[in-house]
Design a protein around this motif. Structure first.
Motif, mmCIF file in Angstrom:
data_model
loop_
_atom_site.group_PDB
_atom_site.id
_atom_site.type_symbol
_atom_site.label_atom_id
_atom_site.label_comp_id
_atom_site.label_asym_id
_atom_site.label_seq_id
_atom_site.Cartn_x
_atom_site.Cartn_y
_atom_site.Cartn_z
ATOM 1 N N THR A 286 49.387 46.398 38.228
ATOM 2 C CA THR A 286 49.196 45.336 39.225
ATOM 3 C C THR A 286 50.562 44.906 39.781
ATOM 4 O O THR A 286 51.606 45.123 39.141
ATOM 5 N N LYS B 256 42.464 41.458 42.454
ATOM 6 C CA LYS B 256 42.529 42.588 41.504
ATOM 7 C C LYS B 256 43.871 43.316 41.631
ATOM 8 O O LYS B 256 44.493 43.682 40.642
ATOM 9 N N ASN C 11 38.557 39.137 46.552
ATOM 10 C CA ASN C 11 38.470 39.714 45.206
ATOM 11 C C ASN C 11 39.323 40.962 45.048
ATOM 12 O O ASN C 11 39.989 41.151 44.035
ATOM 13 N N GLU C 12 39.289 41.817 46.069
ATOM 14 C CA GLU C 12 40.070 43.054 46.005
ATOM 15 C C GLU C 12 41.568 42.754 45.889
ATOM 16 O O GLU C 12 42.292 43.418 45.148
#
Ligand code: CMP
Length: 139
Positions: free
Chosen positions: A102, A88, A84-85
């Motif tokens: 990002t 992200k 998940n990190e």
């Protein structure tokens, strides 16, 4: 332990733009630890196998031709909640929709040329890193 690991590839478009080391630096700056690293190339056959879940989709040929067109940097990365990190950190698959800051927003161009891959589950991460690394190469 598997929850703390993910698999990533820095893609051929990043090599072509000369931003591979910038992307690696961003990953390390975000506290991911390197467990394995390799620069290599996928053959078309290997790219088709790697992305086999997308076989039959309209973008499959474009994706696999692109992914076998130049070098990739394969990475096994460690951090709490790594899958998940990492997702992200890289942002939306389509760089135009990825949030500012990002990696895909900064370095990607299109959904095909999106600079970096990130595994979407621990199960997929393990399958994916076994394409690139033997046990001896993971530390
Ligand atoms: P990646 O994270 O490597 O995982 C699958 C890849 O398929 C994805 O990044 C994109 O590069 C590509 N992909 C997914 N959806 C599309 C789409 N609609 N059009 C083109 N490429 C896509």
């Amino acid at each position: 332990m598997e929850n703390n690991l993910t698999f990533s590839m820095i893609k051929p478009d990043a090599f072509k733009k000369g931003v591979t080391s910038d992307i690696l630096f961003e990953i390390l700056k975000d506290d991911f630890k390197l467990r394995a690293i390799k620069v290599t190339m996928l053959t078309l056959d290997k790219a088709e196998e790697f992305y086999s879940e997308h076989r039959g989709k309209e973008f499959f040929e474009r994706l696999t031709c692109f992914m076998s067109s130049g070098p990739v940097m394969a990475l096994i990365l460690e951090k709490n909640d790594a899958i998940n990190e990492f997702r992200k950190l890289i942002g939306n698959t389509n760089p135009e929709k990825a949030e500012e800051g990002t990696i895909r927003h900064k370095y990607g161009t299109t959904t095909t040329f999106n600079a970096v891959h990130g595994a979407d589950s621990s199960e997929h991460a393990q399958r994916e890193w076994s394409f690139f690394f033997s046990k001896r190469e993971i530390y």
